[in-house]
Design a protein around this motif. Structure first.
Motif, PDB file in Angstrom:
ATOM      1  N   LEU A  10       0.800  -1.222   0.000  1.00  0.00           N
ATOM      2  CA  LEU A  10       0.000   0.000   0.000  1.00  0.00           C
ATOM      3  C   LEU A  10       0.837   1.278   0.000  1.00  0.00           C
ATOM      4  O   LEU A  10       0.403   2.302  -0.543  1.00  0.00           O
ATOM      5  N   ASP A  11       2.039   1.249   0.573  1.00  0.00           N
ATOM      6  CA  ASP A  11       2.872   2.456   0.582  1.00  0.00           C
ATOM      7  C   ASP A  11       3.289   2.878  -0.830  1.00  0.00           C
ATOM      8  O   ASP A  11       3.711   4.014  -1.045  1.00  0.00           O
ATOM      9  N   PHE A  12       3.128   2.001  -1.802  1.00  0.00           N
ATOM     10  CA  PHE A  12       3.440   2.320  -3.194  1.00  0.00           C
ATOM     11  C   PHE A  12       2.549   3.465  -3.697  1.00  0.00           C
ATOM     12  O   PHE A  12       2.930   4.197  -4.611  1.00  0.00           O
ATOM     13  N   LEU A  13       1.378   3.634  -3.103  1.00  0.00           N
ATOM     14  CA  LEU A  13       0.498   4.742  -3.479  1.00  0.00           C
ATOM     15  C   LEU A  13       1.198   6.085  -3.320  1.00  0.00           C
ATOM     16  O   LEU A  13       0.926   7.029  -4.060  1.00  0.00           O
ATOM     17  N   ASP A  14       2.105   6.184  -2.341  1.00  0.00           N
ATOM     18  CA  ASP A  14       2.824   7.432  -2.079  1.00  0.00           C
ATOM     19  C   ASP A  14       4.147   7.539  -2.833  1.00  0.00           C
ATOM     20  O   ASP A  14       4.676   8.637  -2.982  1.00  0.00           O
ATOM     21  N   THR A  15       4.689   6.402  -3.287  1.00  0.00           N
ATOM     22  CA  THR A  15       6.033   6.414  -3.877  1.00  0.00           C
ATOM     23  C   THR A  15       6.068   6.070  -5.363  1.00  0.00           C
ATOM     24  O   THR A  15       7.123   6.167  -5.974  1.00  0.00           O
ATOM     25  N   ALA A  16       4.950   5.701  -5.928  1.00  0.00           N
ATOM     26  CA  ALA A  16       4.920   5.287  -7.336  1.00  0.00           C
ATOM     27  C   ALA A  16       5.376   6.426  -8.252  1.00  0.00           C
ATOM     28  O   ALA A  16       4.992   7.585  -8.041  1.00  0.00           O
ATOM     29  N   PRO A  17       6.163   6.118  -9.264  1.00  0.00           N
ATOM     30  CA  PRO A  17       6.598   7.152 -10.207  1.00  0.00           C
ATOM     31  C   PRO A  17       5.435   7.789 -10.980  1.00  0.00           C
ATOM     32  O   PRO A  17       5.549   8.910 -11.441  1.00  0.00           O
ATOM     33  N   LEU A  18       4.331   7.072 -11.110  1.00  0.00           N
ATOM     34  CA  LEU A  18       3.163   7.607 -11.804  1.00  0.00           C
ATOM     35  C   LEU A  18       1.930   7.402 -10.932  1.00  0.00           C
ATOM     36  O   LEU A  18       1.668   6.295 -10.466  1.00  0.00           O
ATOM     37  N   GLN A  19       1.196   8.468 -10.700  1.00  0.00           N
ATOM     38  CA  GLN A  19      -0.056   8.396  -9.953  1.00  0.00           C
ATOM     39  C   GLN A  19      -1.110   9.173 -10.730  1.00  0.00           C
ATOM     40  O   GLN A  19      -0.958  10.370 -10.950  1.00  0.00           O
ATOM     41  N   LEU A  20      -2.125   8.471 -11.167  1.00  0.00           N
ATOM     42  CA  LEU A  20      -3.262   9.103 -11.828  1.00  0.00           C
ATOM     43  C   LEU A  20      -4.430   9.002 -10.859  1.00  0.00           C
ATOM     44  O   LEU A  20      -4.716   7.920 -10.345  1.00  0.00           O
ATOM     45  N   VAL A  21      -5.102  10.118 -10.604  1.00  0.00           N
ATOM     46  CA  VAL A  21      -6.183  10.148  -9.631  1.00  0.00           C
ATOM     47  C   VAL A  21      -7.428  10.709 -10.318  1.00  0.00           C
ATOM     48  O   VAL A  21      -7.375  11.754 -10.967  1.00  0.00           O
ATOM     49  N   PHE A  22      -8.529   9.987 -10.153  1.00  0.00           N
ATOM     50  CA  PHE A  22      -9.814  10.381 -10.725  1.00  0.00           C
ATOM     51  C   PHE A  22     -10.845  10.369  -9.607  1.00  0.00           C
ATOM     52  O   PHE A  22     -10.768   9.539  -8.705  1.00  0.00           O
ATOM     53  N   ALA A  23     -11.828  11.265  -9.676  1.00  0.00           N
ATOM     54  CA  ALA A  23     -12.847  11.317  -8.628  1.00  0.00           C
ATOM     55  C   ALA A  23     -14.209  11.626  -9.233  1.00  0.00           C
ATOM     56  O   ALA A  23     -14.310  12.280 -10.277  1.00  0.00           O
ATOM     57  N   ALA A  24     -15.237  11.136  -8.545  1.00  0.00           N
ATOM     58  CA  ALA A  24     -16.625  11.390  -8.950  1.00  0.00           C
ATOM     59  C   ALA A  24     -17.503  11.301  -7.711  1.00  0.00           C
ATOM     60  O   ALA A  24     -17.140  10.654  -6.725  1.00  0.00           O
ATOM     61  N   GLU A  25     -18.650  11.973  -7.782  1.00  0.00           N
ATOM     62  CA  GLU A  25     -19.613  11.898  -6.689  1.00  0.00           C
ATOM     63  C   GLU A  25     -20.817  11.092  -7.141  1.00  0.00           C
ATOM     64  O   GLU A  25     -21.344  11.303  -8.242  1.00  0.00           O
ATOM     65  N   LEU A  26     -21.214  10.144  -6.297  1.00  0.00           N
ATOM     66  CA  LEU A  26     -22.361   9.289  -6.561  1.00  0.00           C
ATOM     67  C   LEU A  26     -23.452   9.599  -5.547  1.00  0.00           C
ATOM     68  O   LEU A  26     -23.151  10.011  -4.429  1.00  0.00           O
ATOM     69  N   SER A  27     -24.690   9.347  -5.925  1.00  0.00           N
ATOM     70  CA  SER A  27     -25.787   9.562  -4.979  1.00  0.00           C
ATOM     71  C   SER A  27     -25.968   8.354  -4.062  1.00  0.00           C
ATOM     72  O   SER A  27     -26.619   8.458  -3.036  1.00  0.00           O
ATOM     73  N   ALA A  28     -25.369   7.227  -4.422  1.00  0.00           N
ATOM     74  CA  ALA A  28     -25.458   6.018  -3.593  1.00  0.00           C
ATOM     75  C   ALA A  28     -24.605   6.170  -2.332  1.00  0.00           C
ATOM     76  O   ALA A  28     -23.603   6.878  -2.325  1.00  0.00           O
TER      77      ALA A  28
END
Length: 158
Positions: A10-28
């Motif tokens: 899980l620490d790879f989330l902070d150290t990865a050479p590439l991080q693409l982040v996407f977000a959306a809001e759902l009503s569920a």
């Protein structure tokens, strides 16, 4: 032919050479979104149109996922925090150029619904990372479409 990727945690989330982040809001609600992500693995193909097949493996500790077009991922689930987080790393794939890949789905309450954040953390040679950054609109559009389909599916089943 599938090949092995470098195992990451899980620490790879902070150290990865590439991080693409996407977000959306759902009503569920977060609970419903989490259950669709983590508990109904085979259901992914009904709302994530890029997915042609998703199967739980190793008693639920892993997944095999096939995308339309033939890309395959053999995954190990790293985090199952109910209603909050679902994360997995890719152990085997036939996708070219990847050295390591981890994906995390974060869920946070947002009004009467859920904010979903998908982080795609990868290691690959510099030219592949550059192409992935340039082409991030593809996975972004796929994510937004998937979230619309998932939200529709979850709100219709209430």
């Amino acid at each position: 032919m599938a090949r092995r990727l470098r195992p990451v945690e899980l620490d790879f989330l902070d150290t990865a050479p590439l991080q693409l982040v996407f977000a959306a809001e759902l009503s569920a609600a977060p609970k419903a979104v989490y259950e669709a992500l983590a508990d109904d693995v085979s259901g992914w193909r009904t709302w994530f149109t890029a997915v042609s097949e998703a199967t739980p493996t190793h008693g639920g500790a892993g997944r095999d996922v096939r995308l339309k077009g033939g890309v395959f991922f053999g995954e190990t689930i790293l985090a199952t925090d109910p209603d909050e987080r679902y994360a997995y790393r890719v152990d085997r794939t036939n996708a070219p150029g990847l050295h390591a890949l981890l994906e995390e789905w974060r869920l946070t309450p947002a009004g009467n619904g859920t904010r979903v954040q998908w982080t795609f953390a990868a290691d690959a040679p510099a030219p592949v990372r550059a192409l992935m950054r340039l082409g991030k609109s593809g996975p972004g559009a796929s994510f937004r479409s998937a979230m619309r389909h998932l939200d529709r599916r979850l709100t219709e089943s209430r």
